[in-house]
Design a protein around this motif. Structure first.
Motif, PDB file in Angstrom:
ATOM      1  N   ALA A 122       0.829  -1.205   0.000  1.00  0.00           N
ATOM      2  CA  ALA A 122       0.000   0.000   0.000  1.00  0.00           C
ATOM      3  C   ALA A 122       0.863   1.255   0.000  1.00  0.00           C
ATOM      4  CB  ALA A 122      -0.932  -0.006   1.207  1.00  0.00           C
ATOM      5  N   ARG A 123       1.946   1.251   0.745  1.00  0.00           N
ATOM      6  CA  ARG A 123       2.811   2.437   0.796  1.00  0.00           C
ATOM      7  C   ARG A 123       3.526   2.671  -0.532  1.00  0.00           C
ATOM      8  NH1 ARG A 123       5.093   1.393   6.963  1.00  0.00           N
ATOM      9  NH2 ARG A 123       3.307   2.362   8.018  1.00  0.00           N
ATOM     10  N   LYS A 124       3.847   1.600  -1.234  1.00  0.00           N
ATOM     11  CA  LYS A 124       4.448   1.759  -2.558  1.00  0.00           C
ATOM     12  C   LYS A 124       3.433   2.271  -3.567  1.00  0.00           C
ATOM     13  CE  LYS A 124       8.118  -1.723  -2.189  1.00  0.00           C
ATOM     14  NZ  LYS A 124       8.625  -3.029  -2.694  1.00  0.00           N
ATOM     15  N   LYS A 125       2.206   1.779  -3.456  1.00  0.00           N
ATOM     16  CA  LYS A 125       1.172   2.153  -4.417  1.00  0.00           C
ATOM     17  C   LYS A 125       0.608   3.541  -4.156  1.00  0.00           C
ATOM     18  CE  LYS A 125      -2.835  -0.022  -6.684  1.00  0.00           C
ATOM     19  NZ  LYS A 125      -2.118  -0.433  -7.898  1.00  0.00           N
ATOM     20  N   PHE A 126       0.509   3.914  -2.855  1.00  0.00           N
ATOM     21  CA  PHE A 126      -0.058   5.208  -2.476  1.00  0.00           C
ATOM     22  C   PHE A 126       0.880   5.903  -1.493  1.00  0.00           C
ATOM     23  CE2 PHE A 126      -3.641   2.155  -2.981  1.00  0.00           C
ATOM     24  CZ  PHE A 126      -4.132   2.647  -4.185  1.00  0.00           C
ATOM     25  N   PRO A 127       2.035   6.342  -1.947  1.00  0.00           N
ATOM     26  CA  PRO A 127       3.014   6.959  -1.035  1.00  0.00           C
ATOM     27  C   PRO A 127       2.437   8.193  -0.344  1.00  0.00           C
ATOM     28  CG  PRO A 127       3.612   7.333  -3.346  1.00  0.00           C
ATOM     29  CD  PRO A 127       2.511   6.341  -3.353  1.00  0.00           C
ATOM     30  N   GLY A 128       2.695   8.284   0.954  1.00  0.00           N
ATOM     31  CA  GLY A 128       2.221   9.422   1.734  1.00  0.00           C
ATOM     32  C   GLY A 128       0.811   9.299   2.252  1.00  0.00           C
ATOM     33  N   SER A 129       0.068   8.279   1.831  1.00  0.00           N
ATOM     34  CA  SER A 129      -1.317   8.087   2.280  1.00  0.00           C
ATOM     35  C   SER A 129      -1.368   7.075   3.422  1.00  0.00           C
ATOM     36  CB  SER A 129      -2.187   7.595   1.122  1.00  0.00           C
ATOM     37  OG  SER A 129      -2.230   8.548   0.076  1.00  0.00           O
ATOM     38  N   PRO A 130      -2.403   7.136   4.272  1.00  0.00           N
ATOM     39  CA  PRO A 130      -2.533   6.149   5.355  1.00  0.00           C
ATOM     40  C   PRO A 130      -2.610   4.732   4.790  1.00  0.00           C
ATOM     41  CG  PRO A 130      -4.052   7.977   5.678  1.00  0.00           C
ATOM     42  CD  PRO A 130      -3.476   8.146   4.308  1.00  0.00           C
ATOM     43  N   ALA A 131      -1.943   3.814   5.464  1.00  0.00           N
ATOM     44  CA  ALA A 131      -1.891   2.431   4.976  1.00  0.00           C
ATOM     45  C   ALA A 131      -2.530   1.455   5.947  1.00  0.00           C
ATOM     46  CB  ALA A 131      -0.444   2.023   4.706  1.00  0.00           C
ATOM     47  N   ASN A 132      -3.283   1.955   6.944  1.00  0.00           N
ATOM     48  CA  ASN A 132      -3.954   1.023   7.846  1.00  0.00           C
ATOM     49  C   ASN A 132      -5.153   0.406   7.143  1.00  0.00           C
ATOM     50  OD1 ASN A 132      -6.478   2.658   8.543  1.00  0.00           O
ATOM     51  ND2 ASN A 132      -4.862   4.106   9.123  1.00  0.00           N
ATOM     52  N   LEU A 133      -5.681  -0.665   7.725  1.00  0.00           N
ATOM     53  CA  LEU A 133      -6.731  -1.441   7.064  1.00  0.00           C
ATOM     54  C   LEU A 133      -8.008  -0.624   6.865  1.00  0.00           C
ATOM     55  CD1 LEU A 133      -7.444  -4.161   5.850  1.00  0.00           C
ATOM     56  CD2 LEU A 133      -8.140  -4.947   8.122  1.00  0.00           C
ATOM     57  N   ASP A 134      -8.387   0.176   7.857  1.00  0.00           N
ATOM     58  CA  ASP A 134      -9.601   0.992   7.724  1.00  0.00           C
ATOM     59  C   ASP A 134      -9.457   1.992   6.577  1.00  0.00           C
ATOM     60  OD1 ASP A 134     -11.152  -0.166   9.722  1.00  0.00           O
ATOM     61  OD2 ASP A 134     -10.283   1.089  11.290  1.00  0.00           O
ATOM     62  N   LEU A 154     -12.457 -11.529  10.710  1.00  0.00           N
ATOM     63  CA  LEU A 154     -13.039 -10.412   9.964  1.00  0.00           C
ATOM     64  C   LEU A 154     -11.946  -9.600   9.280  1.00  0.00           C
ATOM     65  CD1 LEU A 154     -15.325  -8.550   9.090  1.00  0.00           C
ATOM     66  CD2 LEU A 154     -15.123  -7.390  11.318  1.00  0.00           C
ATOM     67  N   ASP A 155     -10.859  -9.333   9.998  1.00  0.00           N
ATOM     68  CA  ASP A 155      -9.771  -8.554   9.401  1.00  0.00           C
ATOM     69  C   ASP A 155      -9.125  -9.303   8.240  1.00  0.00           C
ATOM     70  OD1 ASP A 155     -10.359  -6.674  11.262  1.00  0.00           O
ATOM     71  OD2 ASP A 155      -8.438  -6.725  12.305  1.00  0.00           O
ATOM     72  N   SER A 156      -9.046 -10.619   8.331  1.00  0.00           N
ATOM     73  CA  SER A 156      -8.498 -11.410   7.222  1.00  0.00           C
ATOM     74  C   SER A 156      -9.412 -11.339   6.003  1.00  0.00           C
ATOM     75  CB  SER A 156      -8.302 -12.867   7.647  1.00  0.00           C
ATOM     76  OG  SER A 156      -7.283 -12.980   8.610  1.00  0.00           O
ATOM     77  N   GLU A 157     -10.717 -11.385   6.244  1.00  0.00           N
ATOM     78  CA  GLU A 157     -11.669 -11.298   5.130  1.00  0.00           C
ATOM     79  C   GLU A 157     -11.593  -9.932   4.454  1.00  0.00           C
ATOM     80  OE1 GLU A 157     -15.006 -14.440   6.873  1.00  0.00           O
ATOM     81  OE2 GLU A 157     -15.183 -12.300   7.305  1.00  0.00           O
ATOM     82  N   LEU A 158     -11.491  -8.866   5.252  1.00  0.00           N
ATOM     83  CA  LEU A 158     -11.341  -7.524   4.684  1.00  0.00           C
ATOM     84  C   LEU A 158     -10.011  -7.396   3.954  1.00  0.00           C
ATOM     85  CD1 LEU A 158     -12.695  -5.365   7.661  1.00  0.00           C
ATOM     86  CD2 LEU A 158     -13.843  -5.813   5.488  1.00  0.00           C
ATOM     87  N   LEU A 159      -8.961  -7.943   4.548  1.00  0.00           N
ATOM     88  CA  LEU A 159      -7.641  -7.857   3.934  1.00  0.00           C
ATOM     89  C   LEU A 159      -7.590  -8.605   2.606  1.00  0.00           C
ATOM     90  CD1 LEU A 159      -4.764  -6.821   4.093  1.00  0.00           C
ATOM     91  CD2 LEU A 159      -4.157  -8.872   5.410  1.00  0.00           C
ATOM     92  N   ALA A 160      -8.319  -9.705   2.505  1.00  0.00           N
ATOM     93  CA  ALA A 160      -8.367 -10.437   1.241  1.00  0.00           C
ATOM     94  C   ALA A 160      -8.915  -9.548   0.126  1.00  0.00           C
ATOM     95  CB  ALA A 160      -9.221 -11.699   1.389  1.00  0.00           C
ATOM     96  N   GLU A 161      -9.936  -8.739   0.443  1.00  0.00           N
ATOM     97  CA  GLU A 161     -10.494  -7.823  -0.554  1.00  0.00           C
ATOM     98  C   GLU A 161      -9.527  -6.688  -0.864  1.00  0.00           C
ATOM     99  OE1 GLU A 161     -14.725  -6.843  -0.355  1.00  0.00           O
ATOM    100  OE2 GLU A 161     -14.835  -7.996   1.501  1.00  0.00           O
ATOM    101  N   VAL A 162      -8.868  -6.170   0.164  1.00  0.00           N
ATOM    102  CA  VAL A 162      -7.872  -5.110  -0.041  1.00  0.00           C
ATOM    103  C   VAL A 162      -6.720  -5.621  -0.896  1.00  0.00           C
ATOM    104  CG1 VAL A 162      -6.097  -3.737   1.138  1.00  0.00           C
ATOM    105  CG2 VAL A 162      -8.437  -3.792   2.027  1.00  0.00           C
ATOM    106  N   TYR A 163      -6.247  -6.817  -0.602  1.00  0.00           N
ATOM    107  CA  TYR A 163      -5.141  -7.415  -1.356  1.00  0.00           C
ATOM    108  C   TYR A 163      -5.494  -7.547  -2.824  1.00  0.00           C
ATOM    109  CZ  TYR A 163      -1.747 -11.010  -2.781  1.00  0.00           C
ATOM    110  OH  TYR A 163      -0.775 -11.734  -3.435  1.00  0.00           O
TER     111      TYR A 163
END
Length: 234
Positions: A122-134, A154-163
């Protein structure tokens, strides 16, 4: 290709200071998409729960008292993750806790090279932007309204979509069929008929062309047409 999206909840930040894992959640991905198989386990940490950690995940000493200890679940957990890559948000944190639990039981540590860290992605793709899951859920318009507490599954399920979004997102389908068509998409091509455009040269253009051709050697426009059937036989 099989990958495991993984998250843990713990009693604190440092396993070397006695903090332990209290929850593990895993989601199986096949070719980057959830297969429907998950692993979820609450774990008795064999120690008290600090207030700071309880405020994060809501897992109390009373709730965890009758849950199995890590030694009782390690075989099933290791069987589920196999040797496949682990997709983890802030991988260093979870990996150090898992390896600390493995070390207590005499298992070899998992190498960090096995982990795919979505924070780094996330930091590579969106440098300078928040990279937490929310923040990533908001960016990708993923519904995380049920996330009142941190929960490993729940966090794993959300992370799967983020990934999935971090690696490029779903390929859009080709909506070529008519609405309600069954048995696959059907292509309907509609061509607009146009009146033929005039293209004959003007007398001036014809005269200019012939003057140009007269200057050429062996111009094809001046050749006599060959009679039919005079070509070479194959």
């Amino acid at each position: 290709m099989r990958e495991i999206v993984l998250d843990t909840e713990t009693t604190g930040f440092d396993p070397l200071q006695g903090d332990r894992i209290v929850e593990i959640g895993c989601v199986e991905l096949i070719n980057h998409l959830p297969s429907g198989k998950v692993y979820h386990q609450y774990i008795n940490p064999e120690r008290f729960m600090p207030d700071e950690a309880f405020k994060v995940h809501g897992l109390s000493d009373q709730f965890l008292a009758d849950k199995p200890v890590f030694a009782e679940i390690v075989a099933d957990f290791r069987a589920f993750i196999g040797d496949d890559p682990l997709v983890i948000h802030n991988a260093e944190f979870d990996m150090k806790f898992l390896n600390a639990e493995f070390a207590r039981l005499g298992f070899a540590a998992m190498p960090m090279s096995r982990a795919i860290d979505t924070v780094i992605m996330a930091r590579k793709k969106f440098p300078g932007s928040p990279a937490n899951l929310d923040a990533l859920c908001r960016r990708f318009e993923i519904d995380n309204s049920n996330r009142t507490f941190h929960g490993a599954l729940l966090d794993s399920e959300l992370l799967a979509e983020v990934y999935l979004q971090l690696i490029g997102g779903r390929q859009p389908g080709f909506e070529l069929g008519l609405a309600g068509t069954k048995g696959g998409a059907q292509v309907q091509v509609v061509r607009e008929r146009r009146e033929p455009r005039p293209h004959a040269p003007t007398p001036e253009e014809t005269e200019a062309h012939m003057a140009f051709v007269a200057k050429l050697k062996k111009a094809i426009w001046l050749r006599e047409p060959e009679p039919e059937g005079s070509g070479e036989q194959a």
